[in-house]
Design a protein around this motif. Sequence first.
Motif: not given
Length: 220
Positions: A17, A32, A34, A36, A51, A62, A187, A191, A217-219
């Motif tokens: 990640a 991508d 993220s 959680e 993720n 995924y 949001k 992020h 959640r951090y993306t």
Amino acid sequence: MKKAIRNIAAGILFGLASFLPMKANAQNNKIDASVEIVQSKNNPTSFIRPNLFYKIFGLDGYSFFEFYRNENFFGKTIISKDFGVRAKGVKPTAEIVYGSGFNDSYGLGVNYDVPMPKRAQKRASLNVKALPVWFNNKGYLDDKVMVGYFGSLDLPRGFILSSFGEINVGSKGGPQWGYGEIRFGKKFSNHLSVAYNPLLKNRGKLSPKWEHAISARYTF
């Protein structure tokens, strides 16, 4: 042994990640990631979920792991192939399900991106799936036919709404809810988001058990 698996898997996924998005930027954002943190009303079932979304050899993938406070874990990898306009949104799909206390299982089927009205295409999405073929290391599973959905909607002022769920319509006792979640939140940047995140759990019936939870959640 379970704790070792959990720590190894967490290290791999968190490492990916943090590293892969840099690689993805050089390859048309093909990866991508993220992470959680989900805090349930039932504390032992709270979990951390890394993720990863990726594209490899033309396949969309995924993968996630859920690491629970009680040291159990659950994960899934979903692979699908988009054939573009020829398939009109229908994609062959395979799922691998793994975790604590049960044999890994493998499912085959299709998923479908439901067309959205033109004015909603940038803020709404809906995908449905059907996986009629399942097997594990003991052979074919004749009591498992999974159907499911995932939908999301971007709301004004940075609010977000999403949900997913699945039902085993092949259960010998009649259709039975599997698992799902609803996520309604906000949001705070590109992020970070925070949400009310109820968990929709199996209770042996078609209707799920509602378990209150919140999440961040951090993306990457």
